[in-house]
Design a protein around this motif. Structure first.
Motif, PDB file in Angstrom:
ATOM      1  N   UNK A 100      -5.765  54.480  -5.482  1.00  0.00           N
ATOM      2  CA  UNK A 100      -5.962  53.243  -6.235  1.00  0.00           C
ATOM      3  C   UNK A 100      -6.541  52.082  -5.613  1.00  0.00           C
ATOM      4  N   UNK A 101      -6.046  51.908  -4.177  1.00  0.00           N
ATOM      5  CA  UNK A 101      -6.401  50.945  -3.354  1.00  0.00           C
ATOM      6  C   UNK A 101      -7.946  50.713  -3.485  1.00  0.00           C
ATOM      7  N   UNK A 102      -8.664  51.987  -3.114  1.00  0.00           N
ATOM      8  CA  UNK A 102     -10.167  51.916  -2.965  1.00  0.00           C
ATOM      9  C   UNK A 102     -10.644  51.412  -4.448  1.00  0.00           C
ATOM     10  N   UNK A 103     -10.034  51.807  -5.427  1.00  0.00           N
ATOM     11  CA  UNK A 103     -10.660  51.219  -6.740  1.00  0.00           C
ATOM     12  C   UNK A 103     -10.520  49.861  -6.693  1.00  0.00           C
ATOM     13  N   UNK A 104      -9.411  49.369  -6.184  1.00  0.00           N
ATOM     14  CA  UNK A 104      -9.319  47.770  -6.424  1.00  0.00           C
ATOM     15  C   UNK A 104     -10.034  47.162  -5.229  1.00  0.00           C
ATOM     16  N   UNK A 105     -10.374  47.763  -4.137  1.00  0.00           N
ATOM     17  CA  UNK A 105     -11.136  47.328  -3.232  1.00  0.00           C
ATOM     18  C   UNK A 105     -12.584  46.933  -3.943  1.00  0.00           C
ATOM     19  N   UNK A 119     -19.501  42.413 -17.032  1.00  0.00           N
ATOM     20  CA  UNK A 119     -19.050  43.248 -18.493  1.00  0.00           C
ATOM     21  C   UNK A 119     -18.208  42.768 -19.224  1.00  0.00           C
ATOM     22  N   UNK A 120     -17.560  41.647 -19.177  1.00  0.00           N
ATOM     23  CA  UNK A 120     -16.486  41.201 -20.216  1.00  0.00           C
ATOM     24  C   UNK A 120     -17.011  40.186 -21.301  1.00  0.00           C
ATOM     25  N   UNK A 121     -16.565  40.256 -22.216  1.00  0.00           N
ATOM     26  CA  UNK A 121     -17.124  39.446 -23.309  1.00  0.00           C
ATOM     27  C   UNK A 121     -15.918  38.723 -23.784  1.00  0.00           C
ATOM     28  N   UNK A 122     -15.179  37.655 -23.362  1.00  0.00           N
ATOM     29  CA  UNK A 122     -14.262  37.037 -24.005  1.00  0.00           C
ATOM     30  C   UNK A 122     -14.661  35.848 -25.098  1.00  0.00           C
ATOM     31  N   UNK A 123     -13.827  35.654 -26.036  1.00  0.00           N
ATOM     32  CA  UNK A 123     -14.088  34.541 -27.082  1.00  0.00           C
ATOM     33  C   UNK A 123     -14.181  33.263 -26.474  1.00  0.00           C
ATOM     34  N   UNK A 124     -14.674  32.305 -27.021  1.00  0.00           N
ATOM     35  CA  UNK A 124     -14.501  30.970 -26.220  1.00  0.00           C
ATOM     36  C   UNK A 124     -13.308  30.798 -25.918  1.00  0.00           C
ATOM     37  N   UNK A 125     -12.248  30.813 -26.850  1.00  0.00           N
ATOM     38  CA  UNK A 125     -10.750  30.429 -26.742  1.00  0.00           C
ATOM     39  C   UNK A 125     -10.109  31.545 -25.664  1.00  0.00           C
ATOM     40  N   UNK A 129      -7.945  41.373 -15.370  1.00  0.00           N
ATOM     41  CA  UNK A 129      -8.724  41.560 -16.462  1.00  0.00           C
ATOM     42  C   UNK A 129      -9.480  42.753 -16.391  1.00  0.00           C
ATOM     43  N   UNK A 130     -10.276  42.993 -15.220  1.00  0.00           N
ATOM     44  CA  UNK A 130     -11.065  44.398 -15.157  1.00  0.00           C
ATOM     45  C   UNK A 130     -10.223  45.723 -15.142  1.00  0.00           C
ATOM     46  N   UNK A 141      -7.176  46.123 -16.535  1.00  0.00           N
ATOM     47  CA  UNK A 141      -6.684  46.280 -17.925  1.00  0.00           C
ATOM     48  C   UNK A 141      -7.790  46.537 -18.890  1.00  0.00           C
ATOM     49  N   UNK A 142      -9.023  46.357 -18.362  1.00  0.00           N
ATOM     50  CA  UNK A 142     -10.130  46.532 -19.202  1.00  0.00           C
ATOM     51  C   UNK A 142     -10.098  45.715 -20.472  1.00  0.00           C
ATOM     52  N   UNK A 143      -9.772  44.532 -20.311  1.00  0.00           N
ATOM     53  CA  UNK A 143      -9.668  43.426 -21.212  1.00  0.00           C
ATOM     54  C   UNK A 143     -11.194  42.840 -21.727  1.00  0.00           C
ATOM     55  N   UNK A 144     -11.449  42.281 -22.932  1.00  0.00           N
ATOM     56  CA  UNK A 144     -12.520  41.711 -23.444  1.00  0.00           C
ATOM     57  C   UNK A 144     -13.756  42.650 -23.095  1.00  0.00           C
ATOM     58  N   UNK A 145     -13.456  44.103 -23.484  1.00  0.00           N
ATOM     59  CA  UNK A 145     -14.718  44.931 -23.283  1.00  0.00           C
ATOM     60  C   UNK A 145     -15.813  44.557 -24.491  1.00  0.00           C
ATOM     61  N   UNK A 146     -17.162  44.851 -23.988  1.00  0.00           N
ATOM     62  CA  UNK A 146     -18.028  44.631 -24.935  1.00  0.00           C
ATOM     63  C   UNK A 146     -18.051  45.467 -26.360  1.00  0.00           C
ATOM     64  N   UNK A 147     -18.235  45.058 -27.365  1.00  0.00           N
ATOM     65  CA  UNK A 147     -18.010  45.892 -28.810  1.00  0.00           C
ATOM     66  C   UNK A 147     -19.126  47.042 -28.775  1.00  0.00           C
ATOM     67  N   UNK A 148     -18.726  48.144 -29.098  1.00  0.00           N
ATOM     68  CA  UNK A 148     -19.427  49.545 -28.981  1.00  0.00           C
ATOM     69  C   UNK A 148     -20.512  49.249 -30.259  1.00  0.00           C
ATOM     70  N   UNK A 149     -21.757  49.997 -29.759  1.00  0.00           N
ATOM     71  CA  UNK A 149     -23.041  50.048 -30.594  1.00  0.00           C
ATOM     72  C   UNK A 149     -22.702  50.223 -32.108  1.00  0.00           C
ATOM     73  N   UNK A 150     -22.170  51.443 -32.352  1.00  0.00           N
ATOM     74  CA  UNK A 150     -21.771  51.479 -33.764  1.00  0.00           C
ATOM     75  C   UNK A 150     -21.024  50.500 -34.519  1.00  0.00           C
ATOM     76  N   UNK A 151     -20.143  49.701 -33.746  1.00  0.00           N
ATOM     77  CA  UNK A 151     -19.428  48.837 -34.679  1.00  0.00           C
ATOM     78  C   UNK A 151     -20.360  47.738 -34.806  1.00  0.00           C
ATOM     79  N   UNK A 152     -21.285  47.455 -33.701  1.00  0.00           N
ATOM     80  CA  UNK A 152     -22.360  46.298 -34.103  1.00  0.00           C
ATOM     81  C   UNK A 152     -23.038  46.530 -35.171  1.00  0.00           C
ATOM     82  N   UNK A 153     -23.486  47.973 -35.171  1.00  0.00           N
ATOM     83  CA  UNK A 153     -24.514  48.148 -36.428  1.00  0.00           C
ATOM     84  C   UNK A 153     -23.596  48.186 -37.535  1.00  0.00           C
TER      85      UNK A 153
END
Length: 155
Positions: A1-6, A40-46, A76-77, A79-91
């Protein structure tokens, strides 16, 4: 885990340093959104507003310090928060707006949806999107092409 955090710390620090013009471990608060999106995070303005409030000084200076930004952004990273919306949902979203099911929206339709619905785009955001999305010959947005150009590669 430590190397991932680094690795995450390194990624955040490198993104931050791009905007640290004085090389003093601070960036202009107005650059924070760009830094967060470059990670790679896409939070709303709020959400972005809340993130900035969390890392600002007690007496806001207009600058954000790396030592305050790093722990918040690491959380944030991880916890994988504010992920971009997947392609199929955008479509699917574009298909709902495309009432004639013709595979494109007109420039005017796009402007209307992006400025009148949900969280409205600013003039600047709208111009940026139009320059990327609208086919200058037809004045239409072929949204399948636009989405594949826009989707962030997850790796």
């Amino acid at each position: 885990l430590n190397s991932a955090i680094t690795e995450i710390h390194k990624k955040i620090t490198e993104a931050f340093e791009v905007f640290d013009h004085e090389c003093n471990k601070t960036v202009d608060v107005r650059e924070i959104g760009t830094i967060i999106r470059s990670l790679g995070c896409c939070p709303s303005e709020g959400d972005l507003h809340d993130m900035i409030a969390e890392v600002e000084e007690e007496e806001p200076t207009g600058f954000i310090r790396l030592e305050k930004f790093l722990p918040m952004m690491t959380r944030v990273l991880t916890e994988r928060r504010y992920r971009p919306i997947p392609e199929d949902i955008l479509l699917r979203a574009f298909e709902v707006l495309d009432q004639n099911k013709c595979g494109h929206l007109t420039k005017d339709e796009l402007v209307k949806y992006m400025t009148e619905e949900g969280e409205p785009f600013t003039q600047e955001e709208m111009e940026e999107m139009l320059s990327a999305a609208v086919d200058p010959e037809t004045n239409n947005v072929r949204y399948k092409d636009y989405i594949s150009m826009m989707v962030v590669d997850e790796n």
